[in-house]
Motif scaffolding. Sequence first.
Motif, mmCIF file in Angstrom:
data_model
loop_
_atom_site.group_PDB
_atom_site.id
_atom_site.type_symbol
_atom_site.label_atom_id
_atom_site.label_comp_id
_atom_site.label_asym_id
_atom_site.label_seq_id
_atom_site.Cartn_x
_atom_site.Cartn_y
_atom_site.Cartn_z
ATOM 1 N N MET A 1 0.842 -1.200 0.000
ATOM 2 C CA MET A 1 0.000 0.000 0.000
ATOM 3 C C MET A 1 0.879 1.251 0.000
ATOM 4 S SD MET A 1 -3.050 1.045 2.622
ATOM 5 C CE MET A 1 -4.373 0.377 1.660
ATOM 6 N N ARG A 2 0.441 2.276 -0.756
ATOM 7 C CA ARG A 2 1.223 3.524 -0.793
ATOM 8 C C ARG A 2 0.306 4.693 -0.425
ATOM 9 N NH1 ARG A 2 3.066 3.412 -5.865
ATOM 10 N NH2 ARG A 2 5.072 2.460 -5.397
ATOM 11 N N VAL A 3 0.771 5.507 0.523
ATOM 12 C CA VAL A 3 -0.090 6.570 1.070
ATOM 13 C C VAL A 3 0.620 7.923 1.029
ATOM 14 C CG1 VAL A 3 -1.330 7.344 3.148
ATOM 15 C CG2 VAL A 3 -1.234 4.918 2.614
ATOM 16 N N LEU A 4 -0.133 8.930 0.576
ATOM 17 C CA LEU A 4 0.345 10.314 0.669
ATOM 18 C C LEU A 4 -0.172 10.873 1.990
ATOM 19 C CD1 LEU A 4 1.392 13.091 -0.571
ATOM 20 C CD2 LEU A 4 -0.950 13.376 -1.422
ATOM 21 N N GLY A 5 0.707 11.472 2.792
ATOM 22 C CA GLY A 5 0.288 12.100 4.046
ATOM 23 C C GLY A 5 0.330 13.613 3.908
ATOM 24 N N ILE A 6 -0.637 14.273 4.556
ATOM 25 C CA ILE A 6 -0.673 15.747 4.538
ATOM 26 C C ILE A 6 -0.873 16.226 5.970
ATOM 27 C CG2 ILE A 6 -1.966 17.783 3.766
ATOM 28 C CD1 ILE A 6 -2.693 16.282 1.217
ATOM 29 N N THR A 21 3.814 -1.942 4.835
ATOM 30 C CA THR A 21 2.813 -2.366 5.829
ATOM 31 C C THR A 21 3.288 -1.826 7.172
ATOM 32 O OG1 THR A 21 4.002 -4.356 6.502
ATOM 33 C CG2 THR A 21 2.543 -4.566 4.576
ATOM 34 N N PRO A 22 2.443 -1.866 8.215
ATOM 35 C CA PRO A 22 2.917 -1.375 9.523
ATOM 36 C C PRO A 22 4.127 -2.160 10.027
ATOM 37 C CG PRO A 22 0.522 -1.487 9.516
ATOM 38 C CD PRO A 22 0.984 -2.136 8.236
ATOM 39 N N LEU A 75 -1.319 6.218 -5.862
ATOM 40 C CA LEU A 75 -1.586 6.190 -4.418
ATOM 41 C C LEU A 75 -2.796 5.313 -4.107
ATOM 42 C CD1 LEU A 75 -1.322 10.050 -3.774
ATOM 43 C CD2 LEU A 75 0.421 8.323 -3.233
ATOM 44 N N ASP A 76 -2.723 4.625 -2.965
ATOM 45 C CA ASP A 76 -3.874 3.843 -2.506
ATOM 46 C C ASP A 76 -4.740 4.662 -1.560
ATOM 47 O OD1 ASP A 76 -3.228 1.179 -3.666
ATOM 48 O OD2 ASP A 76 -1.387 1.547 -2.530
#
Length: 372
Positions: A1-6, A21-22, A75-76
Amino acid sequence: MRVLGIETSCDETSAAVVSGTPHALSLDSLVILSQDVHRLFGGVVPEIASRQHLTGIVPAVNAALRDANVGIRDLDAIAVTYAPGLVGALLVGTSYAKALGFTHDVPVVPVHHLEGHLFATLLEHANAAPPFTALLVSGGHTLLLDVPEWGRYTLLGQTRDDAAGEAFDKVAKLLGLPYPGGRPIEQLAATAERPEHGHPHHFARPMLRRRAVVTDEDYYDCSFSGLKTAVLHAVRASEKAGTLDEDKASIARGFQDAVIDTLVEKVYRAAKAHRRGRVVLGGGVACNGALQSAMRDRFAGRGGDLFAPSPRLATDNAAMIAAAGLFRALRGERADPSFTARASLPIPGLVARTVASHAVSPGPSHAPPRGG
Ligand code: KG4
Ligand code: ZN
């Protein structure tokens, strides 16, 4: 999984890409635009913070995607801080995340800022995972938590008045040091000897009675406003004697030692009572080297492990938001499009500890005047 954080809850405009993953997180990019303008005012000015987030958010997100070598469609999920913090500042991040998600059909996951701080250390230490005792010490919060697993948090204690970082910032102001005051106090304190009992700069440690028992309501709580007043009296006494310049380092050391002794003891009590072998620190004050080494001294030899983030990940950043968002996205959480920014809100999954069958309320420090 790929996540953009803001992240835009206070005075950093930040964007980051995290994947994996965590259990195996990879930090693919991190951009932090720090709003140095607030130094001029000795504290964060909300209106100015919102305006700076507005100009910084698009370049920060674009740079984070470019550095990670990904496009929005790769992004996921988009994870965004929605609480707690300055509402005007949070709204910039949540509005932009919603627009981006809606336009490109990427799910948006709202993240609680303090849950983000809990995940920060995991980005650098794969073993900084539950179960653990957590101390979150920032400009807006001082929370002691027991974390049996991600998403389940027991609030053991918190500050009754000023947050630890707030105390550093206020004492720095009294000593004529710049804002934010944590680092300058740490540097000045390092040049002085530890004031022992009886020394005018040995300040009382509030809520640290020797005979405290776990059923006491303040067993895990802290209070720093009396300490700040004690520093004020010490500064006035030195001014009167004409020795303030030479006393400043000793006062800074006495103040820092009192804060550290209190935090170390409270964390030790929590880890012992819950039989946790790991302690995780989070928030800007977690950068403090003297705090880290005092914690390490207390736990080393007792088989405990201490995990603290590096300064870049301890202070506010979007990588920690992406990491917490990745955990929540993997659990299938998605934002209701109507979600909005909230100035104060307990961490999702937080329960209060009970003392002799009476619940200890999460209390007013969940309504901070600033971020976390
Ligand atoms: O988590 P954070 O970046 O931001 C929010 O509060 O939202 O924490 C900032 C706080 C400030 O109060 C700052 O003075 C404190 O962290 N801080 C430190 C140190 N570096 C930053 N406090 C003590 N020692 C430090 N080295
Ligand atoms: Zn914070």
